[in-house]
Design a protein around this motif. Structure first.
Motif, PDB file in Angstrom:
ATOM      1  N   GLU A 169     -20.312  27.266 -31.234  1.00 28.70           N
ATOM      2  CA  GLU A 169     -19.729  28.536 -30.164  1.00 28.70           C
ATOM      3  C   GLU A 169     -18.514  29.131 -30.312  1.00 28.70           C
ATOM      4  OE1 GLU A 169     -19.578  26.148 -26.602  1.00 28.70           O
ATOM      5  OE2 GLU A 169     -21.141  26.818 -25.875  1.00 28.70           O
ATOM      6  N   GLN A 170     -17.081  27.945 -31.156  1.00 30.08           N
ATOM      7  CA  GLN A 170     -15.891  27.994 -32.149  1.00 30.08           C
ATOM      8  C   GLN A 170     -16.230  28.431 -33.223  1.00 30.08           C
ATOM      9  OE1 GLN A 170     -13.500  24.970 -31.076  1.00 30.08           O
ATOM     10  NE2 GLN A 170     -15.044  23.594 -30.017  1.00 30.08           N
ATOM     11  N   TYR A 171     -17.068  28.199 -33.963  1.00 28.80           N
ATOM     12  CA  TYR A 171     -17.327  29.842 -34.883  1.00 28.80           C
ATOM     13  C   TYR A 171     -17.423  30.892 -34.474  1.00 28.80           C
ATOM     14  CZ  TYR A 171     -19.350  30.245 -40.102  1.00 28.80           C
ATOM     15  OH  TYR A 171     -19.461  30.020 -40.958  1.00 28.80           O
ATOM     16  N   TRP A 172     -18.474  30.977 -33.593  1.00 27.59           N
ATOM     17  CA  TRP A 172     -18.938  32.349 -33.619  1.00 27.59           C
ATOM     18  C   TRP A 172     -17.467  32.651 -32.437  1.00 27.59           C
ATOM     19  CZ3 TRP A 172     -21.976  33.726 -36.657  1.00 27.59           C
ATOM     20  CH2 TRP A 172     -23.305  32.717 -37.463  1.00 27.59           C
ATOM     21  N   LEU A 173     -17.032  32.031 -31.969  1.00 29.92           N
ATOM     22  CA  LEU A 173     -16.198  32.942 -31.554  1.00 29.92           C
ATOM     23  C   LEU A 173     -15.383  33.722 -32.511  1.00 29.92           C
ATOM     24  CD1 LEU A 173     -14.406  33.560 -29.039  1.00 29.92           C
ATOM     25  CD2 LEU A 173     -12.937  31.492 -29.834  1.00 29.92           C
ATOM     26  N   ASN A 178     -13.204  38.703 -35.985  1.00 24.87           N
ATOM     27  CA  ASN A 178     -12.722  38.721 -36.899  1.00 24.87           C
ATOM     28  C   ASN A 178     -13.424  40.099 -36.859  1.00 24.87           C
ATOM     29  OD1 ASN A 178     -10.924  36.792 -38.994  1.00 24.87           O
ATOM     30  ND2 ASN A 178     -12.338  35.447 -38.483  1.00 24.87           N
ATOM     31  N   GLU A 179     -14.745  39.967 -36.472  1.00 23.85           N
ATOM     32  CA  GLU A 179     -15.209  41.419 -36.907  1.00 23.85           C
ATOM     33  C   GLU A 179     -14.754  42.640 -35.346  1.00 23.85           C
ATOM     34  OE1 GLU A 179     -18.026  42.521 -38.090  1.00 23.85           O
ATOM     35  OE2 GLU A 179     -18.042  40.751 -39.511  1.00 23.85           O
ATOM     36  N   LYS A 180     -13.855  41.931 -34.624  1.00 24.93           N
ATOM     37  CA  LYS A 180     -13.661  42.918 -33.839  1.00 24.93           C
ATOM     38  C   LYS A 180     -11.894  42.969 -34.119  1.00 24.93           C
ATOM     39  CE  LYS A 180     -14.718  41.105 -29.406  1.00 24.93           C
ATOM     40  NZ  LYS A 180     -14.557  40.325 -27.926  1.00 24.93           N
ATOM     41  N   LEU A 181     -11.108  42.899 -35.121  1.00 23.42           N
ATOM     42  CA  LEU A 181     -10.319  42.961 -35.855  1.00 23.42           C
ATOM     43  C   LEU A 181     -10.592  43.931 -37.120  1.00 23.42           C
ATOM     44  CD1 LEU A 181      -7.238  42.907 -36.839  1.00 23.42           C
ATOM     45  CD2 LEU A 181      -8.332  41.006 -37.836  1.00 23.42           C
ATOM     46  N   LYS A 182     -11.893  43.898 -37.625  1.00 23.56           N
ATOM     47  CA  LYS A 182     -12.050  44.554 -38.364  1.00 23.56           C
ATOM     48  C   LYS A 182     -12.509  46.409 -38.196  1.00 23.56           C
ATOM     49  CE  LYS A 182     -14.526  41.444 -41.961  1.00 23.56           C
ATOM     50  NZ  LYS A 182     -16.599  41.480 -41.913  1.00 23.56           N
ATOM     51  N   THR A 183     -13.192  46.154 -37.090  1.00 24.60           N
ATOM     52  CA  THR A 183     -13.008  47.383 -35.651  1.00 24.60           C
ATOM     53  C   THR A 183     -12.119  48.030 -35.478  1.00 24.60           C
ATOM     54  OG1 THR A 183     -15.521  46.359 -34.435  1.00 24.60           O
ATOM     55  CG2 THR A 183     -14.804  48.137 -33.324  1.00 24.60           C
ATOM     56  N   THR A 251      -6.099  29.640 -44.764  1.00 23.36           N
ATOM     57  CA  THR A 251      -7.641  30.968 -45.818  1.00 23.36           C
ATOM     58  C   THR A 251      -8.097  30.501 -45.617  1.00 23.36           C
ATOM     59  OG1 THR A 251      -6.972  29.337 -47.907  1.00 23.36           O
ATOM     60  CG2 THR A 251      -5.060  31.227 -47.846  1.00 23.36           C
ATOM     61  N   MET A 252      -8.338  30.083 -44.827  1.00 23.32           N
ATOM     62  CA  MET A 252      -9.708  29.304 -44.000  1.00 23.32           C
ATOM     63  C   MET A 252     -10.843  30.961 -43.491  1.00 23.32           C
ATOM     64  SD  MET A 252     -11.384  27.455 -40.490  1.00 23.32           S
ATOM     65  CE  MET A 252     -11.107  25.776 -41.411  1.00 23.32           C
ATOM     66  N   VAL A 253     -12.152  31.080 -44.193  1.00 25.79           N
ATOM     67  CA  VAL A 253     -12.640  31.880 -43.926  1.00 25.79           C
ATOM     68  C   VAL A 253     -14.231  31.690 -43.640  1.00 25.79           C
ATOM     69  CG1 VAL A 253     -13.863  34.317 -44.523  1.00 25.79           C
ATOM     70  CG2 VAL A 253     -11.365  33.897 -45.946  1.00 25.79           C
ATOM     71  N   LEU A 254     -14.371  31.560 -42.846  1.00 25.26           N
ATOM     72  CA  LEU A 254     -16.200  31.692 -42.248  1.00 25.26           C
ATOM     73  C   LEU A 254     -16.924  32.692 -42.494  1.00 25.26           C
ATOM     74  CD1 LEU A 254     -14.857  30.741 -38.231  1.00 25.26           C
ATOM     75  CD2 LEU A 254     -15.227  28.829 -41.119  1.00 25.26           C
ATOM     76  N   SER A 255     -17.578  31.919 -43.232  1.00 24.40           N
ATOM     77  CA  SER A 255     -18.740  32.998 -44.204  1.00 24.40           C
ATOM     78  C   SER A 255     -20.107  33.431 -43.664  1.00 24.40           C
ATOM     79  CB  SER A 255     -19.590  32.402 -45.713  1.00 24.40           C
ATOM     80  OG  SER A 255     -20.105  31.284 -45.311  1.00 24.40           O
ATOM     81  N   ASP A 430     -17.156  46.520 -30.010  1.00 24.04           N
ATOM     82  CA  ASP A 430     -16.632  44.999 -29.687  1.00 24.04           C
ATOM     83  C   ASP A 430     -18.136  44.219 -28.866  1.00 24.04           C
ATOM     84  OD1 ASP A 430     -14.467  45.469 -30.781  1.00 24.04           O
ATOM     85  OD2 ASP A 430     -13.482  45.955 -29.256  1.00 24.04           O
ATOM     86  N   ASP A 431     -18.650  45.656 -27.948  1.00 27.99           N
ATOM     87  CA  ASP A 431     -19.265  44.837 -26.669  1.00 27.99           C
ATOM     88  C   ASP A 431     -21.041  44.316 -27.951  1.00 27.99           C
ATOM     89  OD1 ASP A 431     -17.904  45.577 -24.528  1.00 27.99           O
ATOM     90  OD2 ASP A 431     -18.946  47.470 -24.454  1.00 27.99           O
ATOM     91  N   LEU A 432     -20.620  45.537 -28.867  1.00 24.61           N
ATOM     92  CA  LEU A 432     -22.284  44.802 -29.741  1.00 24.61           C
ATOM     93  C   LEU A 432     -21.475  43.606 -30.257  1.00 24.61           C
ATOM     94  CD1 LEU A 432     -25.122  45.651 -31.313  1.00 24.61           C
ATOM     95  CD2 LEU A 432     -24.006  46.665 -32.583  1.00 24.61           C
ATOM     96  N   THR A 433     -20.543  43.214 -30.632  1.00 19.74           N
ATOM     97  CA  THR A 433     -19.922  42.418 -31.364  1.00 19.74           C
ATOM     98  C   THR A 433     -20.541  41.505 -30.330  1.00 19.74           C
ATOM     99  OG1 THR A 433     -18.285  43.147 -33.227  1.00 19.74           O
ATOM    100  CG2 THR A 433     -18.442  40.992 -33.136  1.00 19.74           C
ATOM    101  N   ASP A 434     -19.845  41.536 -29.228  1.00 20.30           N
ATOM    102  CA  ASP A 434     -19.818  40.337 -28.249  1.00 20.30           C
ATOM    103  C   ASP A 434     -21.793  39.663 -27.727  1.00 20.30           C
ATOM    104  OD1 ASP A 434     -16.966  39.663 -28.096  1.00 20.30           O
ATOM    105  OD2 ASP A 434     -17.423  41.274 -26.025  1.00 20.30           O
ATOM    106  N   ALA A 435     -22.093  40.890 -27.971  1.00 18.10           N
ATOM    107  CA  ALA A 435     -23.773  40.456 -28.208  1.00 18.10           C
ATOM    108  C   ALA A 435     -24.136  39.820 -28.811  1.00 18.10           C
ATOM    109  CB  ALA A 435     -24.851  41.927 -28.145  1.00 18.10           C
ATOM    110  N   ARG A 436     -24.201  39.814 -30.024  1.00 21.63           N
ATOM    111  CA  ARG A 436     -24.553  39.311 -30.937  1.00 21.63           C
ATOM    112  C   ARG A 436     -24.315  37.509 -31.137  1.00 21.63           C
ATOM    113  NH1 ARG A 436     -23.896  43.408 -36.003  1.00 21.63           N
ATOM    114  NH2 ARG A 436     -26.122  44.869 -35.578  1.00 21.63           N
ATOM    115  N   SER A 437     -22.852  37.698 -30.765  1.00 20.92           N
ATOM    116  CA  SER A 437     -22.334  36.538 -30.948  1.00 20.92           C
ATOM    117  C   SER A 437     -22.751  35.434 -29.567  1.00 20.92           C
ATOM    118  CB  SER A 437     -20.799  36.265 -31.045  1.00 20.92           C
ATOM    119  OG  SER A 437     -20.270  37.098 -29.360  1.00 20.92           O
TER     120      SER A 437
END
Length: 453
Positions: A169-173, A178-183, A251-255, A430-437
């Motif tokens: 849960e925390q990982y996908w959050l 980060n996906e929303k930041l890209k958007t 610098t942590m990046v979740l791959s 953002d809604d698509l990102t939330d749906a996937r997570s």
């Protein structure tokens, strides 16, 4: 800019990006789950509980063997327990004929005697008793001890499952943030383009200053949203690092990505079968078994106890020569609680009622587990369908933005319509990102409630 400077700048940017990539510390989901299991304190405590239960089991096993005990006692009285004084005098000499004693003519002088016994002594004893029958309490106690180990093993599995779920849960959050930041960065680039177009149109006298200000205000709003989002990512990353037992690293990046590769039907499991895999279900069965064993223990308290043993006793006081002496013995003991059976009947009935309560709780909670499994399956399907809906909506928002961009360049729509189309695209992404997570989390939740995670 002169062309000869373009290539070096491109190379410098590429090198900078490469160095940033090298500086990043990447962690996959599996890496994080492994660290969480290794470092989580709840799991560590569960392992310690298992070790404690194993020691209890070993302790219960020793009841099968003889009980050896040693007793030592020393005492000294102020006055001897036995005191005897015989005065002295002349005693008639006995010639073998009782008739001559009253008229004896010869006498022997007796000086008298004084005896003092048992004023002090030291006693030591060693006994070994082998239980032959103890009302079944030894066997039942060992079964309870084994059951305790099994219960703690199930609790460890539950702890691991919960930790892994929280890790996901925390990982996908963090991944979704980060996906929303890209958007957000994408929308900012679009706004920059619109601002340049609006500013050029204003300078050409085609639009008024108010339209340019609308874009500028929107840009400021995006910058504030970016700051909030970046702070949210930092806090989420710090909390995640603490949870998996890792020092915070900026610098942590979740791959892992939010790409969906499995549909719900690939992992579907019948609820009646799935509930048998649940550790909660196994614990419910063990709770009933524990109550049954407690009843057997209570019954065993009111049954006869039989034991045999050997012993050795040492005295340092002997009546004949005042020297230490020893002795040995063998014995058998039988203990029959007779008067206790009056209260025993009520105690046993109490235990029987508790057995039935445990059975009722087991049945009720099993039904709740079945409902939980069905609920998780429904939510998983809904989450999967929500991805399709969100994706279709995003495609429509992209098309809407394209049409509004063309119309804006042709002067058909105003800048407000353009900004609204961009905001709609951002929201749908953002809604698509939330749906996937959300689907990712519902997926592992369903695996958990069906006993496979």
């Amino acid at each position: 800019m002169k062309r000869k400077y373009i290539v070096p700048i491109i190379i410098l940017c590429a090198c900078t990006g490469t160095m940033q990539s090298w500086a990043q510390t990447k962690y996959s989901l599996e890496d994080c789950k492994q660290m969480a299991v290794e470092n989580n304190r709840t799991i560590k405590n569960s392992r310690l509980e298992i070790e404690a239960a194993k020691q209890t089991k070993k302790s219960a096993f020793t009841n099968y063997f003889p009980k050896v005990s040693a007793t030592g006692m020393g005492f000294r009285f102020n006055n001897p327990l036995l005191e005897y004084n015989m005065p002295g005098g002349n005693l008639p000499v006995y010639d073998g004929n009782p008739a001559n004693l009253p008229a004896a003519t010869q006498f022997a002088y007796f000086p008298g005697i004084s005896l003092s016994l048992l004023d002090k002594a030291t006693i030591g004893a060693v006994t070994a008793v082998q239980p032959v029958f103890a009302g079944g309490r030894i066997v039942t106690g060992n079964k309870l001890a084994r059951l305790g180990v099994n219960v703690n093993n199930s609790r460890l599995i539950l702890s691991k499952s919960e930790v892994l779920l929280q890790t996901e849960e925390q990982y996908w959050l963090i991944v979704s943030l980060n996906e929303k930041l890209k958007t957000l960065h994408m929308v900012e680039m679009l706004l920059d383009t619109v601002y340049k177009q609006a500013d050029n149109a204003y300078r050409a006298g085609l639009i008024n200053r108010n339209d340019v200000m609308k874009v500028s205000i929107k840009q400021s709003e995006m910058k504030m949203n970016q700051l909030k989002l970046e702070n949210g990512i930092k806090l989420a990353t710090m909390a995640f690092s603490q949870y998996i037992g890792l020092a915070y690293d900026s610098t942590m990046v979740l791959s892992d990505t939010l790409i969906i590769s499995q549909n719900p039907y690939e992992v579907y499991l019948d609820a009646d079968q799935a509930v048998l895999n649940r550790e909660e279900y196994k614990l419910l069965q063990k709770s009933v078994e524990a109550e049954e064993l407690q009843t057997r223990l209570k019954i065993g308290e009111y049954l006869p106890e039989v034991g045999v043993g050997v012993g050795a006793v040492y005295y340092d006081y002997d009546f004949s020569n005042n020297k230490g002496t020893s002795n040995t013995m063998v014995f058998a003991s039988v203990k029959i609680p007779i008067s206790d059976w009056w209260g025993a009947s009520h105690d046993i009935k109490e235990k029987k009622y508790k057995e039935q309560i445990a059975r009722n709780n087991s049945q009720n909670n099993t039904e709740l587990l079945l409902l939980q499994i069905q609920k998780a399956w429904n939510e998983l399907n809904e989450a999967y369908k929500q991805i399709d809906v969100a994706h279709e909506t995003m495609v429509q928002a992209e098309e809407n933005l394209r049409i509004n961009s063309d119309n804006y360049e042709n002067g058909i729509v105003n800048i407000s319509d353009m900004l609204e189309a961009q905001a709609m695209l951002q929201q749908t992404k953002d809604d698509l990102t939330d749906a996937r997570s959300g689907y990712r989390i519902k997926f592992v939740t369903y695996l958990q409630v069906t006993g496979r995670y």
